[in-house]
Write a protein that holds these residues in place. Structure first.
Motif, mmCIF file in Angstrom:
data_model
loop_
_atom_site.group_PDB
_atom_site.id
_atom_site.type_symbol
_atom_site.label_atom_id
_atom_site.label_comp_id
_atom_site.label_asym_id
_atom_site.label_seq_id
_atom_site.Cartn_x
_atom_site.Cartn_y
_atom_site.Cartn_z
ATOM 1 N N UNK A 284 -2.661 17.223 -18.454
ATOM 2 C CA UNK A 284 -1.738 17.838 -19.062
ATOM 3 C C UNK A 284 0.142 17.201 -18.540
ATOM 4 N N UNK A 285 -0.333 16.918 -16.964
ATOM 5 C CA UNK A 285 0.218 16.779 -15.753
ATOM 6 C C UNK A 285 0.027 15.113 -16.371
ATOM 7 N N UNK A 286 -0.570 14.556 -15.821
ATOM 8 C CA UNK A 286 -0.165 12.649 -16.027
ATOM 9 C C UNK A 286 0.123 12.663 -15.367
ATOM 10 N N UNK A 287 0.641 13.051 -14.259
ATOM 11 C CA UNK A 287 1.450 12.524 -12.729
ATOM 12 C C UNK A 287 0.774 11.624 -12.393
ATOM 13 N N UNK A 288 -0.890 10.915 -11.926
ATOM 14 C CA UNK A 288 -1.567 9.679 -11.695
ATOM 15 C C UNK A 288 -1.347 8.379 -12.418
ATOM 16 N N UNK A 289 -0.911 8.993 -13.607
ATOM 17 C CA UNK A 289 -0.578 7.550 -14.518
ATOM 18 C C UNK A 289 0.971 7.241 -15.062
ATOM 19 N N UNK A 290 1.909 7.796 -14.149
ATOM 20 C CA UNK A 290 2.853 7.001 -14.321
ATOM 21 C C UNK A 290 2.985 5.717 -13.775
ATOM 22 N N UNK A 291 4.459 5.261 -14.574
ATOM 23 C CA UNK A 291 3.714 3.974 -14.392
ATOM 24 C C UNK A 291 4.850 3.783 -12.794
ATOM 25 N N UNK A 292 5.416 4.757 -12.749
ATOM 26 C CA UNK A 292 6.175 4.216 -10.749
ATOM 27 C C UNK A 292 4.733 5.623 -9.587
ATOM 28 N N UNK A 293 3.855 5.893 -9.953
ATOM 29 C CA UNK A 293 2.896 6.333 -9.184
ATOM 30 C C UNK A 293 2.674 5.595 -7.992
ATOM 31 N N UNK A 294 2.958 6.390 -6.974
ATOM 32 C CA UNK A 294 1.865 4.771 -6.116
ATOM 33 C C UNK A 294 0.863 5.797 -5.282
ATOM 34 N N UNK A 295 -0.344 5.505 -4.824
ATOM 35 C CA UNK A 295 -1.494 6.220 -4.159
ATOM 36 C C UNK A 295 -0.998 6.493 -2.704
ATOM 37 N N UNK A 296 -0.561 7.306 -2.452
ATOM 38 C CA UNK A 296 -0.098 7.406 -0.892
ATOM 39 C C UNK A 296 -0.589 9.003 -0.472
ATOM 40 N N UNK A 297 -2.320 9.015 -0.987
ATOM 41 C CA UNK A 297 -2.658 9.188 0.213
ATOM 42 C C UNK A 297 -4.014 8.916 0.125
ATOM 43 N N UNK A 298 -3.164 7.216 0.556
ATOM 44 C CA UNK A 298 -4.227 6.354 1.280
ATOM 45 C C UNK A 298 -3.477 6.015 2.756
ATOM 46 N N UNK A 299 -1.856 6.727 2.683
ATOM 47 C CA UNK A 299 -1.266 6.741 3.878
ATOM 48 C C UNK A 299 -1.871 7.141 5.000
ATOM 49 N N UNK A 300 -2.486 8.646 4.894
ATOM 50 C CA UNK A 300 -3.471 9.691 5.840
ATOM 51 C C UNK A 300 -4.547 8.944 6.069
ATOM 52 N N UNK A 301 -4.609 8.150 5.672
ATOM 53 C CA UNK A 301 -6.128 7.131 5.825
ATOM 54 C C UNK A 301 -5.818 5.767 6.478
ATOM 55 N N UNK A 302 -4.692 4.977 6.525
ATOM 56 C CA UNK A 302 -3.902 4.673 7.036
ATOM 57 C C UNK A 302 -3.918 4.546 8.438
ATOM 58 N N UNK A 303 -3.529 5.822 8.375
ATOM 59 C CA UNK A 303 -2.839 6.045 9.570
ATOM 60 C C UNK A 303 -4.154 6.914 10.732
ATOM 61 N N UNK A 304 -4.775 6.273 9.714
ATOM 62 C CA UNK A 304 -6.387 7.641 11.340
ATOM 63 C C UNK A 304 -6.879 6.759 11.235
ATOM 64 N N UNK A 305 -7.296 5.285 10.996
ATOM 65 C CA UNK A 305 -7.826 4.086 10.886
ATOM 66 C C UNK A 305 -7.138 2.788 11.516
ATOM 67 N N UNK A 306 -5.752 3.331 12.427
ATOM 68 C CA UNK A 306 -4.837 2.172 13.074
ATOM 69 C C UNK A 306 -4.969 2.965 14.132
ATOM 70 N N UNK A 307 -5.534 4.292 14.618
ATOM 71 C CA UNK A 307 -5.562 5.133 15.453
ATOM 72 C C UNK A 307 -5.345 4.563 17.110
ATOM 73 N N UNK A 308 -6.668 3.564 17.215
ATOM 74 C CA UNK A 308 -7.836 2.739 18.120
ATOM 75 C C UNK A 308 -6.206 1.791 18.344
ATOM 76 N N UNK A 309 -5.885 1.698 17.320
ATOM 77 C CA UNK A 309 -5.320 0.022 17.677
ATOM 78 C C UNK A 309 -3.765 0.749 18.565
#
Length: 399
Positions: A284-309
């Motif tokens: 119904x939404x198709x939001x994950x399949x637009x050609x301009x979609x980017x996996x922004x959910x990876x940003x908090x994951x990257x932020x957490x993994x950079x905390x020790x550094x």
């Protein structure tokens, strides 16, 4: 290439200048505000806080410029993002001075800073993309061209021809369509004799692609034939000749792929799941399949993994600057660092960076490969397009 390096260096200088000007203006405005208020000194700002914030911004902008090192159309956008932090502080101070100190000239200064930063970002665009020289064509930098009448933009990249901004100039990546060199059958400058409609397909996330249409008015146009699509793009004669010259040079050594794709191969390359694997909400939404979609959910994951550094960097910086406040935040007691804390942070940083590469880096790169693929092949299987140029009466020529 020397010219490409010179353009990039000039672009970096202009981006740096655009980020520095508002910061310097802010310090002067803060001093002026202190003088008008009768204070002896401007508002105190922590040195370590400025360093941490400034270094973070530099790293983000630097990473963006590196990621888009060939996408010259993205450099002006990164230049504006680089200017926003300092510009926000400077303009806010201008508004405060104008309201509290009854100094309307501060408003003029704020407007001037906004105009100056925008002008610098436009200068980045010109430096990176104009003039279109033989050296620029021989490089791997993206070359954008304006399209006649339409809002769209035609870009000659190092590996493909891209038409974007079909639906939005603000989000140019939405509904971007591409023809890679290995899929390019022919391209020629034709004369459209009557108004016609060009229909193109864009990725929808389902087996059937969405259709987009735009009007092509009489006049010169580029007729582009690929294995998955056929385009008729209205341009001026000057732009058409420049595009042909750039495409001919960049696609000269590329062998055209005449083979047909099977549906399972298309799904493997695009990373798309079968239709019956999609949830009802995803259909119904198709939001994950637009050609301009980017996996922004990876940003908090990257932020957490950079905390020790980040903690290790903050500990080192607090020692170098001698800031008591920052030393308390990073557990530096009386200027002395526990070797165990350093060892634990160092080991955690190395381990987390490896996990960052596996979970975020590889996932993002794989995702972008799929996005680039579906811009060129919006639906399975790829079909060869041949026929007569709409509105011209001319037939295609093999390149």
């Amino acid at each position: 290439m020397i010219e490409a390096l010179a353009r990039r260096m000039a672009g970096v200088v202009l981006v740096t200048l655009g980020a520095t000007v508002p910061v310097v203006a802010y310090t002067r405005l803060d001093a002026w505000d202190a003088e008008l208020a009768g204070r002896a000194d401007p508002s105190p700002t922590g040195l370590v806080d400025m360093l941490l914030g400034g270094i973070g911004i530099v790293l983000i902008i630097g990473a963006g410029l590196w990621w888009h090192r060939r996408r010259t159309t993205m450099w002006p956008i990164w230049a504006r993002w680089a200017a926003i932090p300092g510009l926000f502080l400077a303009v806010f101070t201008c508004l405060s001075i104008a309201e509290k100190r009854n100094a309307p000239v501060a408003l003029a200064i704020g407007v001037g800073l906004i105009v100056a930063c925008w002008a610098l970002s436009e200068a980045v665009r010109l430096v990176m993309t104009r003039p279109v020289t033989d050296g620029l064509i021989a490089s791997r930098l993206e070359i954008p061209f304006r399209v006649r009448v339409l809002k769209a933009r035609l870009c000659v990249r190092h590996d493909r021809l891209v038409l974007d901004s079909l639906t939005s100039q603000r989000k140019r990546s939405r509904d971007a369509i591409a023809v890679p060199w290995q899929a390019l059958r022919s391209i020629e400058l034709v004369d459209v004799e009557q108004e016609t409609v060009c229909r193109v397909l864009v990725f929808s996330g389902l087996p059937e692609a969405n259709a987009r249409e735009f009007d092509v008015t009489p006049g010169p146009a580029l007729h582009i034939v690929g294995t998955a699509r056929e385009l008729l793009v209205p341009v001026t004669n000057e732009v058409g000749r420049a595009v042909l010259r750039a495409v001919e040079a960049r696609s000269a050594d590329m062998e055209v792929d005449e083979g047909e794709l099977a549906e399972d191969e298309w799904r493997r390359k695009s990373g798309v799941r079968t239709t019956n694997a999609l949830t009802r909400a995803q259909r119904r939404a198709g939001v994950h399949y637009r050609t301009d979609y980017r996996p922004y959910r990876l940003i908090p994951v990257a932020g957490f993994l950079l905390m020790p550094l980040f903690a290790l960097f903050g500990m080192t910086l607090s020692l170098a600057t001698g800031s008591k406040k920052q030393q308390e935040q990073f557990y530096v007691v009386d200027g002395v660092v526990s070797p165990w804390n350093v060892a634990i942070l160092a080991v955690a940083s190395i381990g987390f960076l490896y996990v960052l590469y596996r979970l975020v880096g590889k996932s993002f790169l794989s995702f972008m490969e799929g996005q680039n693929y579906i811009e060129a092949y919006p639906e399975p299987p790829a079909r060869a397009k041949t026929g007569t140029v709409p509105g011209s009466g001319k037939r295609n020529r093999k390149r």
